[in-house]
Design a protein around this motif. Structure first.
Motif, PDB file in Angstrom:
ATOM      1  N   LEU A 128      47.031  48.097  39.814  1.00 28.24           N
ATOM      2  CA  LEU A 128      45.820  47.823  38.895  1.00 28.24           C
ATOM      3  C   LEU A 128      44.233  47.215  39.834  1.00 28.24           C
ATOM      4  CD1 LEU A 128      48.575  45.299  37.050  1.00 28.24           C
ATOM      5  CD2 LEU A 128      47.241  47.275  35.706  1.00 28.24           C
ATOM      6  N   LEU A 129      43.751  47.864  39.216  1.00 27.95           N
ATOM      7  CA  LEU A 129      42.528  48.041  39.603  1.00 27.95           C
ATOM      8  C   LEU A 129      41.666  46.405  39.271  1.00 27.95           C
ATOM      9  CD1 LEU A 129      40.152  51.589  39.127  1.00 27.95           C
ATOM     10  CD2 LEU A 129      40.790  49.523  41.032  1.00 27.95           C
ATOM     11  N   ARG A 130      40.409  46.476  39.974  1.00 25.52           N
ATOM     12  CA  ARG A 130      39.921  45.195  39.468  1.00 25.52           C
ATOM     13  C   ARG A 130      38.715  44.935  39.910  1.00 25.52           C
ATOM     14  NH1 ARG A 130      43.327  44.419  36.821  1.00 25.52           N
ATOM     15  NH2 ARG A 130      44.681  42.190  36.410  1.00 25.52           N
ATOM     16  N   ILE A 164      57.232  40.564  30.675  1.00 28.70           N
ATOM     17  CA  ILE A 164      57.519  39.068  30.500  1.00 28.70           C
ATOM     18  C   ILE A 164      57.078  37.985  31.420  1.00 28.70           C
ATOM     19  CG2 ILE A 164      60.212  38.559  31.982  1.00 28.70           C
ATOM     20  CD1 ILE A 164      60.163  41.119  32.324  1.00 28.70           C
ATOM     21  N   GLU A 217      53.375  47.917  40.832  1.00 29.42           N
ATOM     22  CA  GLU A 217      52.427  48.397  39.889  1.00 29.42           C
ATOM     23  C   GLU A 217      50.826  47.704  40.410  1.00 29.42           C
ATOM     24  OE1 GLU A 217      51.708  47.887  35.953  1.00 29.42           O
ATOM     25  OE2 GLU A 217      49.929  49.672  35.266  1.00 29.42           O
ATOM     26  N   ILE A 241      37.331  51.238  32.338  1.00 27.93           N
ATOM     27  CA  ILE A 241      37.800  52.288  32.296  1.00 27.93           C
ATOM     28  C   ILE A 241      37.531  53.000  31.340  1.00 27.93           C
ATOM     29  CG2 ILE A 241      41.017  53.820  31.850  1.00 27.93           C
ATOM     30  CD1 ILE A 241      40.123  52.049  34.291  1.00 27.93           C
ATOM     31  N   TYR A 286      54.107  38.314  34.003  1.00 26.83           N
ATOM     32  CA  TYR A 286      53.379  36.939  34.713  1.00 26.83           C
ATOM     33  C   TYR A 286      54.605  36.170  35.820  1.00 26.83           C
ATOM     34  CZ  TYR A 286      49.370  37.721  33.295  1.00 26.83           C
ATOM     35  OH  TYR A 286      47.824  38.616  32.501  1.00 26.83           O
ATOM     36  N   LEU A 343      42.506  47.045  44.153  1.00 24.28           N
ATOM     37  CA  LEU A 343      43.528  47.699  43.827  1.00 24.28           C
ATOM     38  C   LEU A 343      44.555  46.842  44.325  1.00 24.28           C
ATOM     39  CD1 LEU A 343      44.530  49.706  42.209  1.00 24.28           C
ATOM     40  CD2 LEU A 343      45.758  50.462  44.228  1.00 24.28           C
ATOM     41  N   MET A 371      56.907  39.857  25.046  1.00 22.65           N
ATOM     42  CA  MET A 371      55.714  39.056  25.160  1.00 22.65           C
ATOM     43  C   MET A 371      55.971  37.805  24.620  1.00 22.65           C
ATOM     44  SD  MET A 371      51.384  40.066  26.230  1.00 22.65           S
ATOM     45  CE  MET A 371      50.990  38.840  25.095  1.00 22.65           C
ATOM     46  N   ASN A 403      47.903  54.580  37.935  1.00 23.58           N
ATOM     47  CA  ASN A 403      48.321  54.366  36.488  1.00 23.58           C
ATOM     48  C   ASN A 403      47.314  56.073  36.889  1.00 23.58           C
ATOM     49  OD1 ASN A 403      49.124  52.502  34.663  1.00 23.58           O
ATOM     50  ND2 ASN A 403      48.184  51.244  36.155  1.00 23.58           N
ATOM     51  N   ILE A 404      47.144  56.955  36.033  1.00 25.45           N
ATOM     52  CA  ILE A 404      45.956  57.927  35.267  1.00 25.45           C
ATOM     53  C   ILE A 404      45.844  57.745  34.379  1.00 25.45           C
ATOM     54  CG2 ILE A 404      46.044  60.331  36.215  1.00 25.45           C
ATOM     55  CD1 ILE A 404      46.572  60.010  38.648  1.00 25.45           C
ATOM     56  N   GLU A 408      57.279  45.609  30.472  1.00 19.58           N
ATOM     57  CA  GLU A 408      56.828  44.863  31.396  1.00 19.58           C
ATOM     58  C   GLU A 408      56.332  43.236  30.074  1.00 19.58           C
ATOM     59  OE1 GLU A 408      53.287  47.519  31.232  1.00 19.58           O
ATOM     60  OE2 GLU A 408      52.656  47.160  28.974  1.00 19.58           O
ATOM     61  N   PRO A 435      49.748  39.636  38.555  1.00 18.87           N
ATOM     62  CA  PRO A 435      49.371  40.673  40.155  1.00 18.87           C
ATOM     63  C   PRO A 435      48.233  40.463  41.078  1.00 18.87           C
ATOM     64  CG  PRO A 435      48.403  41.141  37.919  1.00 18.87           C
ATOM     65  CD  PRO A 435      48.615  40.269  36.921  1.00 18.87           C
ATOM     66  N   GLN A 453      50.736  44.228  41.599  1.00 23.69           N
ATOM     67  CA  GLN A 453      52.069  43.308  40.636  1.00 23.69           C
ATOM     68  C   GLN A 453      53.240  43.488  40.645  1.00 23.69           C
ATOM     69  OE1 GLN A 453      52.198  43.226  36.191  1.00 23.69           O
ATOM     70  NE2 GLN A 453      52.471  41.046  36.280  1.00 23.69           N
TER      71      GLN A 453
HETATM   72  P1  C2E Z   1      48.867  48.747  31.966  1.00 24.13           P
HETATM   73  O1  C2E Z   1      48.670  50.167  32.774  1.00 24.13           O
HETATM   74  O2  C2E Z   1      50.090  48.555  30.523  1.00 24.13           O
HETATM   75  O3  C2E Z   1      48.758  47.867  32.907  1.00 24.13           O
HETATM   76  C1  C2E Z   1      49.407  46.478  32.504  1.00 24.13           C
HETATM   77  C2  C2E Z   1      48.782  45.009  31.957  1.00 24.13           C
HETATM   78  O4  C2E Z   1      49.453  43.795  31.459  1.00 24.13           O
HETATM   79  C3  C2E Z   1      47.873  44.419  32.803  1.00 24.13           C
HETATM   80  O5  C2E Z   1      46.672  44.570  32.478  1.00 24.13           O
HETATM   81  C4  C2E Z   1      48.577  43.241  34.248  1.00 24.13           C
HETATM   82  O6  C2E Z   1      47.707  42.397  34.360  1.00 24.13           O
HETATM   83  C5  C2E Z   1      49.237  42.593  32.880  1.00 24.13           C
HETATM   84  N1  C2E Z   1      49.926  41.717  32.839  1.00 24.13           N
HETATM   85  C6  C2E Z   1      51.648  42.226  33.572  1.00 24.13           C
HETATM   86  N2  C2E Z   1      51.988  41.382  33.414  1.00 24.13           N
HETATM   87  C7  C2E Z   1      51.720  40.147  32.709  1.00 24.13           C
HETATM   88  C8  C2E Z   1      52.342  39.536  31.438  1.00 24.13           C
HETATM   89  O7  C2E Z   1      53.516  38.565  31.806  1.00 24.13           O
HETATM   90  N3  C2E Z   1      51.471  38.992  30.101  1.00 24.13           N
HETATM   91  C9  C2E Z   1      50.455  39.605  30.048  1.00 24.13           C
HETATM   92  N4  C2E Z   1      49.403  38.821  29.100  1.00 24.13           N
HETATM   93  N5  C2E Z   1      49.544  40.178  30.945  1.00 24.13           N
HETATM   94  C10 C2E Z   1      50.482  41.232  31.339  1.00 24.13           C
HETATM   95  P2  C2E Z   1      45.205  44.672  33.228  1.00 24.13           P
HETATM   96  O8  C2E Z   1      45.159  44.749  34.877  1.00 24.13           O
HETATM   97  O9  C2E Z   1      44.353  43.891  32.591  1.00 24.13           O
HETATM   98  O10 C2E Z   1      44.608  46.508  33.283  1.00 24.13           O
HETATM   99  C11 C2E Z   1      44.386  46.581  31.407  1.00 24.13           C
HETATM  100  C12 C2E Z   1      44.588  48.203  31.518  1.00 24.13           C
HETATM  101  O11 C2E Z   1      44.043  48.727  32.158  1.00 24.13           O
HETATM  102  C13 C2E Z   1      46.025  48.182  32.008  1.00 24.13           C
HETATM  103  O12 C2E Z   1      46.833  48.548  31.391  1.00 24.13           O
HETATM  104  C14 C2E Z   1      45.496  50.110  31.948  1.00 24.13           C
HETATM  105  O13 C2E Z   1      45.484  50.912  30.977  1.00 24.13           O
HETATM  106  C15 C2E Z   1      44.227  49.831  32.789  1.00 24.13           C
HETATM  107  N6  C2E Z   1      44.503  50.107  34.066  1.00 24.13           N
HETATM  108  C16 C2E Z   1      44.365  48.763  34.668  1.00 24.13           C
HETATM  109  N7  C2E Z   1      44.442  49.970  36.214  1.00 24.13           N
HETATM  110  C17 C2E Z   1      44.452  50.983  36.452  1.00 24.13           C
HETATM  111  C18 C2E Z   1      44.135  52.239  36.749  1.00 24.13           C
HETATM  112  O14 C2E Z   1      44.144  51.567  38.439  1.00 24.13           O
HETATM  113  N8  C2E Z   1      43.708  53.328  36.634  1.00 24.13           N
HETATM  114  C19 C2E Z   1      43.386  53.751  35.136  1.00 24.13           C
HETATM  115  N9  C2E Z   1      43.145  54.818  34.845  1.00 24.13           N
HETATM  116  N10 C2E Z   1      44.044  52.299  34.167  1.00 24.13           N
HETATM  117  C20 C2E Z   1      44.023  51.057  35.061  1.00 24.13           C
END
Ligand code: C2E
Ligand code: CA
Ligand code: CA
Ligand code: CA
Length: 277
Positions: free
Chosen positions: A60-62, A237, A58, A77, A257, A41, A206, A116-117, A235, A262, A44
Motif C-alpha cells: 500500500l502506497l504512502r 478485520i 498487500e 491515486i 488492523y 510502499l 468492519m 494494486n493496479i 479485509e 500496514p 500489510q
Molecule cells: P484497498 O486496496 O482496498 O486497500 C485497503 C485499505 O484498507 C488500505 O487503505 C488499508 O490501510 C485499509 N485497511 C486495512 N485494514 C483495515 C482495517 O482493519 N480497518 C480499516 N478501517 N482500514 C483498513 P489505504 O492504504 O489508505 O489505501 C486506500 C486505497 O488506496 C486502497 O484501497 C487502494 O484502492 C488505493 N491504493 C493504495 N495503494 C495503492 C497502490 O499502490 N496502487 C493503486 N493503484 N492504488 C493504491
C-alpha cells in the motif's frame, strides 16, 4: 430570496475552487514526488485464517509531503489517474514491491505479495512488459504475485477486459478482484473473467459484529466464490470476534488492523520474525 441564492452560489464556487486548487497543487507536487521517489510502499500482513500462518502481504502506497504532510492514497491515486501520472506511480510500486518480494522469499519461500493496479493501467502494455522484466530479472515465482484490480473497472467492455486479463495471466501471476460488493458485477461475470481471488470489501467486514445483513452477505459471497473456485480474502478485520466469525464462514485469508496495520518494510520483517519464532 435572489440575493440569498447568489450568496450561496458564491460560497459554493469558493468551496469548489479551494478543492480544485488543492488538486492542482497536489498534481504538480505528485509529479515532483515521482521524480524524487518520495513514496514508500507499506506492507500489510495477510494470514491464513484456518491455520493462523502468514500468507503474505498487500503493498500500500504512502506519500509524505514535506509541507502538506501525509496524503492518503484515496486522495492522490485519483489525481494521479486523472493527470496521467498513474503509470509512473504504478511502475514505482512494481519495482519496490517486487524487490521486497525478492528479499522476503529468501527467508519465507512461500510468501505471496499482492499489489494494486489502477484500472487505467490495464490498457498500458508497457506496464505488463515491465512486470515481466522484473519477474525475470529477480527470478521470482509469478504465481506468488497477485495483481489486485478494483471492481469498478469490470464495468468496461467484457471481451476487451478479458483479453488484457489473459495477457496478465499468461505471465503466471494471479488476479484478485478488489473491493468486491461495492459495484454491480455478478460472481458469474467474475468467474468468466478468470479471477483467482476475491477480496470482500472492508465495508462489509468492519462492522460485521453489529450488522446481521453484512454477516449474511459476507457468508454468501464467500460460499459463492468458493463454488466458483476462487479463494477468498476478507479485509478490514478489526476485532477478534470478526476474525473468528470469518474463520467460521470459511474465508481463506484475512487482513486488517486486528492482525496488523500496514508496516514499513523493516517493521514488516520484524513482524514476520515475531510471528514465526
Ligand atoms: P484497498 O486496496 O482496498 O486497500 C485497503 C485499505 O484498507 C488500505 O487503505 C488499508 O490501510 C485499509 N485497511 C486495512 N485494514 C483495515 C482495517 O482493519 N480497518 C480499516 N478501517 N482500514 C483498513 P489505504 O492504504 O489508505 O489505501 C486506500 C486505497 O488506496 C486502497 O484501497 C487502494 O484502492 C488505493 N491504493 C493504495 N495503494 C495503492 C497502490 O499502490 N496502487 C493503486 N493503484 N492504488 C493504491
Ligand atoms: Ca487492494
Ligand atoms: Ca480493498
Ligand atoms: Ca478500496
Amino acid at each position: 430570496t435572489k440575493s440569498d441564492h447568489s450568496e450561496r452560489w458564491q460560497i459554493f464556487d469558493l468551496a469548489n475552487s479551494v478543492v480544485s486548487e488543492r488538486r492542482m497543487q497536489l498534481s504538480s507536487a505528485l509529479k515532483e514526488a515521482i521524480e524524487n521517489d518520495s513514496f514508500s510502499l507499506y506492507l500489510q500482513p495477510q494470514i491464513n485464517l484456518a491455520t493462523g500462518k502468514v500468507y503474505g502481504c498487500e503493498g500500500l502506497l504512502r506519500w509524505f509531503h514535506p509541507k502538506l504532510g501525509q496524503i492518503p492514497p484515496d486522495e492522490f491515486i485519483p489525481i494521479a489517474e486523472s493527470s496521467g501520472l498513474i503509470h509512473s506511480l504504478t511502475e514505482l510500486v512494481l519495482e519496490k514491491g517486487l524487490n521486497y518480494q525478492k528479499q522476503l522469499v529468501e527467508q519465507y519461500p512461500g510468501h505471496v505479495l499482492s499489489l494494486n493496479i489502477s484500472g487505467k493501467d490495464l490498457a498500458k502494455k508497457e506496464l505488463l512488459v515491465h512486470l515481466i522484466t522484473l519477474v525475470n530479472q529477480l527470478n521470482l515465482n509469478p504465481s506468488q504475485i497477485v495483481i489486485e484490480i478494483t471492481e469498478s473497472v469490470t464495468i468496461a467492455n467484457e471481451i476487451y477486459l478479458k483479453n488484457i486479463l489473459d495477457d496478465y495471466r499468461s505471465v503466471g501471476v494471479k488476479l484478485a478482484l478488489d473491493d468486491f460488493g461495492t459495484g454491480y458485477s455478478s460472481l458469474a461475470y467474475l468467474s468468466r473473467l478468470g479471477f483467482d481471488e476475491l477480496k470482500i470489501d472492508k465495508q462489509f467486514v468492519m462492522d460485521i459484529e453489529t450488522s446481521k445483513s453484512n454477516q449474511t452477505i459476507t457468508k454468501a459471497m464467500s460460499d459463492l466464490a468458493h463454488s466458483l473456485g476462487l479463494r477468498v480474502v476478507a479485509e478490514g478485520i478489526e476485532s477478534e470476534q470478526s476474525y473468528t466469525r470469518l474463520q467460521h464462514y470459511g474465508c481463506d485469508y484475512g487482513q486488517g488492523y486486528f492482525i496488523s496495520k500496514p508496516l514499513a518494510f523493516e517493521d514488516y520483517l520484524k513482524w514476520l520474525y515475531k510471528v514465526s519464532h
